[in-house]
Scaffold this active site. Structure first.
Site, PDB file in Angstrom:
ATOM      1  N   GLU A   1       0.896  -1.121  -0.021  1.00 43.97           N
ATOM      2  CA  GLU A   1       0.021  -0.153  -0.006  1.00 43.97           C
ATOM      3  C   GLU A   1       0.851   1.364  -0.107  1.00 43.97           C
ATOM      4  O   GLU A   1       0.463   2.345   0.342  1.00 43.97           O
ATOM      5  CB  GLU A   1      -0.947   0.259   1.157  1.00 43.97           C
ATOM      6  CG  GLU A   1      -2.090  -1.097   1.336  1.00 43.97           C
ATOM      7  CD  GLU A   1      -2.874  -1.416  -0.157  1.00 43.97           C
ATOM      8  OE1 GLU A   1      -3.030  -0.183  -0.810  1.00 43.97           O
ATOM      9  OE2 GLU A   1      -3.035  -2.209  -0.559  1.00 43.97           O
TER      10      GLU A   1
ATOM     11  N   ASP B   1      -1.639  -2.290  -9.472  1.00 45.46           N
ATOM     12  CA  ASP B   1      -2.082  -3.725  -9.221  1.00 45.46           C
ATOM     13  C   ASP B   1      -2.505  -4.516 -10.498  1.00 45.46           C
ATOM     14  O   ASP B   1      -2.965  -3.666 -11.546  1.00 45.46           O
ATOM     15  CB  ASP B   1      -3.830  -3.383  -8.762  1.00 45.46           C
ATOM     16  CG  ASP B   1      -3.661  -2.559  -7.208  1.00 45.46           C
ATOM     17  OD1 ASP B   1      -2.530  -2.941  -6.683  1.00 45.46           O
ATOM     18  OD2 ASP B   1      -4.738  -1.885  -6.856  1.00 45.46           O
TER      19      ASP B   1
END
Length: 680
Positions: free
Chosen positions: A124, A215
């Protein structure tokens, strides 16, 4: 062929022990087609990060795909990045755990892909200078952050098209900042527009590379992406343009790092990507940020708004979601204990429990997904039991400490097959019930709280699409009317043995929190005293029917018995009229379709009468018995939350909430038992 470097990376992760059908779907519609497509274009070099447990899963259940990954790695088309094996936020776990998790994944990459990973995917993109020493110790030379990290450190946007050195205590590490615009337009914009932007980057005087690392699910699993990326030819178009553009060349991060100097030295504050900072805020603060940004835009500050008006840190989720803070701190406590013993099973249970997904929430489900919380609690319970076995702990035993680090002790009553944790600060409540022989937390409920996006969902969030498709940050969402009707927020945590005082209570009032609470006990501090195998909790408070206070006391005694508790509750009040004293319970189950109350399948809401509640759960083959020494009136409902996810708006069953009501005329003594037994 030479040209301006395009550094392209994908990050691939699924929560530990996520549903196999979900993991398989993502593999088959995102990761696997990405590798199959790029294999046909061997000139396209890229970097990839897969969390360790996901790599193990692919190796076991998708052997053909895993073999392709190995082959492409050996041919030098893909560089594998390391990270924490079970994808923890590195800044949220102890140093020793950090090092072991990274070394575990690096070892897997070394053994299977024949590469010595020098790059690390920062979960993250949560950056904290405290992690530098451990990363360097693990042989890491460069990590991925966002351009935002450098912008808040005072850099100009034109300065962040390349990598920088940073240091902590003299330990040197390199950082690659991902370009936010590239992150937003790949693969959502038309490929021609993407290459126009890359050429724009190339023309900047200080540029040294176009950097993207994001991602892998964007390439097939996010809404509408499979059709856009593969069926409608976005990927082929992108790769063909790259092949025939002599001014741009794709390469791995390692190739670029080995042949280029840094742009300079940078020191970054503790931060993550911009959206994460907003998500970690309270709804009120989120609303204020939106107003401030709008104000600044009206005064021509549009380019730098995100630098000056930004949210909180990732760790603020532990404040926002106390349920997850308790889980996290129990894991941290065990992590400290594991240093006293050397055991690979204990280590693995703790490391699995540190997986990041369950501890936060934004567009992705995270904390709102009961199965992720179940998995985390499973490994916590396994770790606790393993540690007790290693130190030869005898049962039963009682202990207390400030486990969640909020300044107040919690009390644990521990048997071999069940553990109860009481929270004096939150109304002397029973916060946690671990069914240890099933590795299941019966109290894994979630409080219905207001989120910043609830207002946007009620109003309708619109997006303007040009050529391409919307990202999940921009997609238009609407809340269906049947879900709007269930949007309710709780004013207290949803624990058990919570004490209420009401004049009356209907099912609707209980579900919607529209009743009038007369007492000051539910979320207030109780004193406590322990004895051999039990605890007594007491509060001298009041009942306030209007402005006048009537002195009231509640004393609750709980004692361990085989697989349960006996309890003795005494309530005394100076209030002259009849009221109802209510005991609230909140329990969590795997599948609410398989739960019976007193032999009848549970309904969305209902009312029962009697002196005993028997709840049977087929999923874990357990029966809960709540017996009382008097007759009661019970209201119950299935507690559901409304949350946003990448796929839309989710209505999720989080727990079974019950209020057991007794008539109160100045004094009442309620005795009973709470037993957990096997179902047959």
């Amino acid at each position: 062929m030479s040209g301006f470097p395009l550094l392209f990376g994908i990050h691939c992760h699924q929560p530990v022990d996520n549903f196999h059908n979900v993991v398989d779907d993502v593999i088959n519609h995102s990761y696997k087609p990405f590798f199959e497509k790029t294999e046909k274009y061997p000139f396209f070099k890229f970097s990839a990060h897969f969390s360790g447990w996901l790599l193990e899963y692919i190796e076991k259940y998708h052997a053909g795909f895993f073999a392709k990954m190995v082959d492409m790695a050996e041919r030098g088309q893909v560089e594998f990045f390391t990270g924490g094996f079970y994808e923890p936020v590195l800044a949220s776990i102890p140093s020793a755990d950090r090092v072991q998790q990274i070394r575990k994944l690096s070892g897997f990459i070394r053994d299977n892909f024949k590469q010595e990973p020098k790059g690390l995917w920062l979960t993250e993109r949560v950056w904290d200078p405290s992690i530098v020493k451990d990363l360097v110790e693990c042989g890491i030379e460069y990590v991925i952050v966002d351009d935002y990290h450098l912008l808040v450190a005072g850099f100009k946007k034109d300065d962040v098209y390349g990598y920088y050195y940073t240091e902590q205590d003299g330990k040197l590490l390199s950082i690659f900042p991902v370009d936010k615009k590239l992150r937003y337009i790949v693969p959502f914009a038309d490929s021609e527009d993407i290459f126009d932007y890359i050429h724009e980057i190339r023309s900047k005087p200080e540029s040294s590379a176009a950097i993207i690392f994001d991602d892998g699910e964007k390439f097939g699993t996010w809404p509408k992406t499979y059709q856009w990326v593969y069926d409608e030819g976005w990927f082929d178009s992108f790769l063909e343009k790259l092949h025939y553009d002599d001014n741009i060349k794709s390469m791995t991060y390692k190739e670029f790092f080995d042949s280029n100097k840094p742009n300079g030295l940078a020191y970054m504050p503790t931060t993550s990507y911009y959206e994460m900072g907003e998500w970690s805020l309270s709804p009120e603060k989120y609303s204020e940020i939106k107003k401030m940004k709008k104000l600044l835009k009206s005064h021509d500050f549009s380019d730098d708004i995100d630098v000056f008006v930004r949210g909180a840190t990732w760790h603020s989720f532990f404040v926002k979601y106390p349920e997850m803070n308790m889980l996290h701190k129990r894991i941290l406590y065990l992590s400290k204990k594991r240093c006293d013993v050397a055991d690979m099973f204990l280590d693995d249970f703790i490391f699995r429990g540190e997986c990041n997904d369950v501890f936060w929430h934004g567009i992705f489900g995270g904390v709102y997904l009961p199965n992720l919380r179940d998995n985390a609690f499973k490994y916590l319970i396994l770790a606790e039991k393993r540690y007790e076995h290693l130190v030869d702990k005898s049962y039963p035993f009682i202990w207390y400490m400030d486990i969640d680090l909020n300044g107040y002790d919690e009390i644990f009553l521990t048997e071999k097959n069940v553990q109860f944790m009481f929270n004096p600060k939150e109304g002397g409540s029973l916060q946690s019930v671990d069914i240890r022989d099933m590795n299941f937390n019966l109290s894994n409920t979630l409080t219905r709280r207001k989120e910043s996006y609830h207002t946007e969902l009620l109003e309708g969030k619109n997006s303007e699409e040009e050529k391409g498709i919307s990202t999940i940050h921009e997609v238009s969402l609407e809340m269906p009317e049947d879900i709007k009707e269930q949007l309710t927020f709780d004013w207290h945590m949803k624990y058990s043995f919570m004490d209420h005082f009401v004049k009356s209570l209907s099912e609707e009032e209980f579900v919607t929190n529209s009743y009038t609470e007369l007492g000051d006990f539910v979320n207030q501090l109780f004193s406590f005293a322990t004895f051999d195998y039990g605890v007594t909790l007491k509060r001298n408070g009041g009942i306030y029917p209007e402005e006048k206070k009537y002195d009231t006391s509640v004393e609750k005694m709980f004692e361990l018995v085989n697989n349960g508790l006996v309890f003795d509750i005494v309530v005394e009040t100076a209030h002259p009229d009849q009221l109802y004293y209510g005991i609230e319970f909140n329990f969590h189950f795997f599948d609410y379709e398989k739960v019976l109350i007193n032999g009848v399948k549970i309904e969305e809401r209902s009312t029962l009468y009697g002196s005993e509640v028997v709840i049977s759960d087929e999923s874990i083959n357990k029966t809960l018995r709540l017996g009382f020494n008097g007759q009661f009136d019970m209201k119950y409902f299935v507690l559901k939350t409304v949350s946003q996810s990448e796929s839309g708006v989710d209505l999720t069953s989080q727990g079974l909430s019950m209020m057991i009501l007794f008539k109160l005329n100045s004094y009442i003594n309620i005795k009973g038992n709470f037993i957990i037994e096997d179902s047959y």
